[in-house]
Design a protein around this motif. Structure first.
Motif, PDB file in Angstrom:
ATOM      1  N   LEU A   1      46.015  -1.083  53.261  1.00  0.00           N
ATOM      2  CA  LEU A   1      45.845  -0.611  51.887  1.00  0.00           C
ATOM      3  C   LEU A   1      47.212  -0.364  51.272  1.00  0.00           C
ATOM      4  O   LEU A   1      48.072   0.267  51.893  1.00  0.00           O
ATOM      5  CB  LEU A   1      45.040   0.683  51.863  1.00  0.00           C
TER       6      LEU A   1
ATOM      7  N   CYS B   1      44.687   0.083  44.151  1.00  0.00           N
ATOM      8  CA  CYS B   1      44.658   0.030  45.605  1.00  0.00           C
ATOM      9  C   CYS B   1      44.226  -1.388  45.986  1.00  0.00           C
ATOM     10  O   CYS B   1      43.119  -1.809  45.634  1.00  0.00           O
ATOM     11  CB  CYS B   1      43.681   1.049  46.162  1.00  0.00           C
TER      12      CYS B   1
ATOM     13  N   ALA C   1      43.503  -4.029  49.022  1.00  0.00           N
ATOM     14  CA  ALA C   1      43.187  -4.098  50.444  1.00  0.00           C
ATOM     15  C   ALA C   1      43.361  -5.515  50.964  1.00  0.00           C
ATOM     16  O   ALA C   1      43.117  -6.489  50.257  1.00  0.00           O
ATOM     17  CB  ALA C   1      41.759  -3.625  50.691  1.00  0.00           C
TER      18      ALA C   1
ATOM     19  N   THR D   1      38.420  -6.818  55.008  1.00  0.00           N
ATOM     20  CA  THR D   1      37.864  -6.014  53.911  1.00  0.00           C
ATOM     21  C   THR D   1      36.339  -6.059  53.879  1.00  0.00           C
ATOM     22  O   THR D   1      35.717  -5.185  53.280  1.00  0.00           O
ATOM     23  CB  THR D   1      38.426  -6.477  52.572  1.00  0.00           C
TER      24      THR D   1
ATOM     25  N   VAL E   1      35.476   3.213  49.342  1.00  0.00           N
ATOM     26  CA  VAL E   1      36.902   3.367  49.034  1.00  0.00           C
ATOM     27  C   VAL E   1      37.060   4.634  48.207  1.00  0.00           C
ATOM     28  O   VAL E   1      36.272   4.882  47.285  1.00  0.00           O
ATOM     29  CB  VAL E   1      37.463   2.160  48.274  1.00  0.00           C
TER      30      VAL E   1
ATOM     31  N   CYS F   1      45.027   6.085  48.749  1.00  0.00           N
ATOM     32  CA  CYS F   1      43.807   5.299  48.816  1.00  0.00           C
ATOM     33  C   CYS F   1      43.313   5.322  50.259  1.00  0.00           C
ATOM     34  O   CYS F   1      44.122   5.237  51.196  1.00  0.00           O
ATOM     35  CB  CYS F   1      44.119   3.862  48.383  1.00  0.00           C
TER      36      CYS F   1
ATOM     37  N   GLY G   1      46.314   4.295  52.839  1.00  0.00           N
ATOM     38  CA  GLY G   1      47.529   3.706  52.292  1.00  0.00           C
ATOM     39  C   GLY G   1      48.699   4.657  52.444  1.00  0.00           C
ATOM     40  O   GLY G   1      48.557   5.768  52.968  1.00  0.00           O
TER      41      GLY G   1
END
Length: 121
Positions: free
Chosen positions: A4, A22, A24, A28, A34, A96, A112
């Motif tokens: 992320l 954000c 990804a 995923t 999220v 995130c 993240g």
């Protein structure tokens, strides 16, 4: 694994707006929820907002209701946090997070690195 990356933070005057992104990558398809969290200096990390895929539900902390909106991009791998009417107390590092369950209040599997949001009075 899922990676992320947040972006979009910065310095804004009180009452202004920012949009955090954000993005990804990786597996995923395994991600259902999220969320955005934030952590201000000297404070614990707190939940801000979450979006659950397939169900299409969104959830918000009381202190951002009516000001922040979480949304998903047309591509599966992008989630945004639209922040309006920003206040100095919104100043924090925003993270995130992604989880493999539908439970937005549960544990998250991936995080993240964070993006700084500073709101000047």
């Amino acid at each position: 694994q899922v990676q992320l990356v947040e972006s979009g933070g910065g310095l804004v005057q009180a009452g202004g707006s920012l949009r955090l992104s954000c993005t990804a990558s990786g597996r995923t398809y395994s991600i259902y929820t999220v969320a955005w969290f934030r952590q201000a200096p000297g404070k614990e990390r707190e939940f801000v907002a979450a979006s659950v895929r397939n169900i299409g539900s969104t959830y918000y902390a009381d202190f951002v209701k009516g000001r922040f909106t979480i949304s998903r991009g047309s591509a599966r791998n992008a989630v945004f946090l639209h922040m309006n009417s920003l206040k100095p107390e919104d100043t924090a590092v925003y993270y995130c997070a992604a989880g493999r369950s539908y439970n937005y209040s549960g544990e998250y599997d991936y995080w993240g690195q964070g993006t700084q949001v500073t709101v000047a009075s």
